[in-house]
Write an enzyme that holds these catalytic residues in place. Structure first.
Site, short mmCIF file in Angstrom:
data_model
loop_
_atom_site.label_atom_id
_atom_site.label_comp_id
_atom_site.label_asym_id
_atom_site.label_seq_id
_atom_site.Cartn_x
_atom_site.Cartn_y
_atom_site.Cartn_z
N SER A 14 -21.28 -6.46 -29.54
CA SER A 14 -20.43 -5.23 -30.19
C SER A 14 -19.29 -5.63 -31.13
CB SER A 14 -19.84 -4.56 -29.11
OG SER A 14 -18.96 -5.10 -28.31
N GLY A 15 -18.71 -6.77 -30.98
CA GLY A 15 -17.67 -7.12 -31.92
C GLY A 15 -16.55 -7.27 -31.08
N GLY A 16 -16.72 -6.43 -29.81
CA GLY A 16 -15.51 -6.62 -28.84
C GLY A 16 -15.04 -8.01 -28.22
N VAL A 17 -14.22 -8.13 -27.55
CA VAL A 17 -13.72 -9.28 -27.01
C VAL A 17 -14.78 -9.81 -25.89
CG1 VAL A 17 -11.80 -10.37 -25.62
CG2 VAL A 17 -11.33 -8.29 -26.85
N ASP A 18 -15.11 -8.92 -24.69
CA ASP A 18 -15.96 -9.16 -23.72
C ASP A 18 -17.33 -10.02 -24.24
OD1 ASP A 18 -13.99 -8.26 -22.52
OD2 ASP A 18 -14.73 -6.58 -22.07
N SER A 19 -18.19 -9.42 -24.91
CA SER A 19 -19.34 -9.44 -25.27
C SER A 19 -19.25 -10.95 -26.38
CB SER A 19 -20.18 -8.37 -26.19
OG SER A 19 -19.73 -8.29 -27.28
N GLY A 58 0.57 -1.09 -0.26
CA GLY A 58 0.06 -0.19 -0.15
C GLY A 58 0.76 1.23 -0.02
N LYS A 113 -9.18 -9.82 -17.58
CA LYS A 113 -9.27 -9.54 -19.18
C LYS A 113 -8.46 -10.79 -19.97
CE LYS A 113 -10.40 -6.75 -22.66
NZ LYS A 113 -11.81 -6.12 -22.79
N HIS A 147 8.40 -7.49 -3.22
CA HIS A 147 7.23 -7.64 -4.13
C HIS A 147 7.38 -8.98 -4.99
CE1 HIS A 147 4.77 -4.05 -3.15
NE2 HIS A 147 6.07 -3.54 -3.03
N GLU A 167 5.09 -10.34 -6.80
CA GLU A 167 4.20 -10.37 -7.61
C GLU A 167 4.66 -9.33 -9.02
OE1 GLU A 167 4.08 -8.42 -5.01
OE2 GLU A 167 3.10 -6.60 -5.39
N CYS A 208 5.14 -6.36 1.70
CA CYS A 208 5.39 -5.03 1.97
C CYS A 208 4.66 -4.33 2.75
CB CYS A 208 5.26 -4.31 0.52
SG CYS A 208 6.03 -2.60 0.36
N TYR A 209 3.85 -3.46 2.57
CA TYR A 209 3.09 -3.07 3.70
C TYR A 209 2.25 -3.94 4.36
CZ TYR A 209 -0.27 0.28 6.09
OH TYR A 209 -0.99 0.90 6.98
#
Ligand code: XMP
Length: 521
Positions: free
Chosen positions: A233-238, A64, A377, A179, A181, A91-92
């Site tokens: 919509s043509g996008g990835v998610d839909s 943080g 994503k 860290h 990650e 870390c924090y």
């Protein structure tokens, strides 16, 4: 715990990442999932009883931005460590853990930012098992744990951090100052795996196959034999959401693709080809370009453009719903996990009114089906690949709902759209050819409303410039202009000016966000 009568779900065992601010929590949660363990982010003020009620198999306290000694700095309730759930403080998170359990955190004057050399002092410890004794780690801190709590042993140190890692193995409590990650800690993923697999006794069950199987089962349970609609919509998610729902309930799904005529070159055909021909999904393709363009005639104000597009979309959708979707009760939405996390906390100040063209008529009463709600994503993309969606869709860059309307300054006419589409297609083709598509957040052409003089051959020209916009970003909240190679800029410039009559200059936008935005409008 698995519910009776059901296969165990990969989300039955989970790690909770407690968010102490800054940007680390999402990254930690993604890394945990890359280790095939499901993770969720929770706010640091969530009471311990509620944490316990979620039955975590492990807890990670994130880094943080605050000093543990600053007024109002978040603390850890010591009863968290009495839940008999393994905890890793990062870390924090390590400092908060040390302070909460009676250790000492001090500002020694030896801050560490960037790479540090870590010496493992307890090679038989759980976190550093089978790790080299000397390794590079990435640090970012002013305060340092100078004395671990009673019952903890120091497992690693750096020149500036005498307690760079500690653990109480029998209580399964661990802390690291660095860290694990971030990519700059080369052994970080292995350290996280040691915590997950040995510290928490977890199994790597969060796999693409298990994600898809359990999503399919959930969708079937929810929808039964009812009809379900998905706006594409043509996008990835839909697209991924639709493919997943189709895998679950087949013909019960109807997709509606409202083609507003503001898409990039070839996109409408691609949607049609993928969904109707390839995946054999029932698709209503509403070709409404003329209607949108008529409504947009002579409109130059960006906010009005967005409003008109949003409203026209709703009208079109209402008509389709009335005529063809009467008996549908469920609606698919491609909501992702970051939307879920951020919807409660996102800064209310809006820079532009983001009209989601997926917006729906208010009086339509659907039950929402959100099969991607738990996913980041990159996971959505992998699910898409697994379901057989083409690369062009799975790796598509984000594209705004109002489409090219936000990339044409001034009048939106058929001719100006064609100009922009042709120039934009060249940009995309060259970015792809240079192998940069995936590292760039968005790359596109913008058509301003000014014209200037040029010369081609012996002829004077008077044409539009094309603005090239290419940005790198993690989440579109901030962005930087991409350092495209000069050769690539040159190729794009030459091709656009030679191949798109009406455009006689190419300029490159070198504004970051802030102060600029990504789109021009
Ligand atoms: P700006 O221009 O605000 O854009 O920096 C940030 C990101 O949002 C996308 N964008 C939109 N996406 N509907 C969307 O679905 C919209 O109305 C919209 N406006 C901007 C933009 O492409 C960028 O990725």
């Amino acid at each position: 715990m698995p519910q009776s009568g059901r296969e165990p779900s990969p989300t039955d065992q989970k790690v909770l990442v407690v968010d102490y601010g800054a940007q680390y929590a999402q990254l930690i949660a993604r890394r945990v999932r890359e280790c095939h363990v499901y993770s969720e982010i929770v706010p640091h003020d969530l009471p311990v009883e509620e944490i316990a009620a979620r039955k975590p198999s492990g807890i990670i306290l994130s880094g943080g931005p605050k000093s543990i000694h600053s007024p109002g700095a978040p603390q850890v309730d010591p009863s968290l460590f009495g839940l008999d759930v393994p905890v890793l403080g990062i870390c924090y998170g390590q400092q908060a853990m040390a302070q909460s359990l009676g250790g000492e955190v001090a500002r020694t004057g030896l801050a560490e930012f960037g790479k540090s050399e870590l010496k493992v002092e307890a090679p038989n410890s759980i976190l550093f098992s089978e790790q080299p004794v000397e390794q590079t780690v990435w640090m970012s801190h002013n305060d340092t744990v100078v004395r671990p709590p009673d019952g903890f042993r120091v497992t690693a140190a750096t020149p500036a951090s005498p307690v760079a890692a500690f653990e109480a193995a029998e209580r399964r409590l661990f802390g690291v100052q660095f860290h694990p990650e971030v990519a700059h800690t080369p052994r970080g993923t292995e350290i996280l795996k040691n915590f997950l697999y040995d510290g928490c006794d977890l199994l790597p069950s969060w796999t693409m196959t298990s994600i898809i199987e359990s999503a399919i089962e959930d969708i079937r349970d929810l929808v039964g034999s009812e009809r379900i609609v998905c706006g594409l919509s043509g996008g990835v998610d839909s697209s991924v959401a639709a493919a997943l729902v189709h895998r679950a309930v087949g013909d019960q799904l109807t997709c509606v693709f409202v083609d507003h005529g503001l898409l990039r070159q070839g996109e409408a055909e691609q949607v049609e080809d993928t969904f109707r021909r390839h995946l054999k999904i029932d698709l209503i393709h509403v070709k409404a370009a003329d209607r949108f363009l008529d409504n947009l005639a002579d409109v130059t104000d960006p906010e009005r453009k967005r409003k008109i597009i949003g409203e026209t979309f709703i009208r079109v959708f209402e008509e389709v719903a009335r005529d063809e979707l009467e008996d549908a009760r469920f609606l698919v939405q491609g909501t992702l996990y970051p939307d879920v996390i951020e919807s409660g906390t996102r800064d209310a100040a809006k820079i532009k009114s983001h009209h989601n063209v997926g917006g729906l008529p208010e009086d339509m009463t659907f039950t929402l089906v959100e099969p991607l709600r738990n996913l980041f994503k990159d996971e959505v993309r992998r699910v898409g690949e697994e379901l057989g969606l083409p690369e062009e869709i799975v790796w598509r860059q984000p594209f705004p709902g109002p489409g090219l309307a936000v990339r044409i300054i001034g009048d939106i006419t058929h001719d100006r759209l064609e100009l922009l589409r042709a120039a934009d297609a060249i940009v995309l083709e060259e970015i792809k050819r240079a192998g940069m598509l995936r590292e760039i957040w968005q790359s596109f052409a913008v058509l301003p409303a000014v014209r200037s003089v040029g010369v081609m051959g012996d002829e004077r020209t008077y044409g539009y410039p094309m603005v090239l916009r290419a940005v790198t970003s993690d989440d579109a909240m901030t962005a930087d202009w991409a350092r495209l190679p000069y050769e690539l800029l040159e190729t794009i410039s030459n091709r656009v000016v030679n191949e798109v009559p009406g455009i006689n200059r190419v300029v490159y936008d070198i504004t970051s966000k802030p102060p600029g935005t990504i789109e021009w409008e």
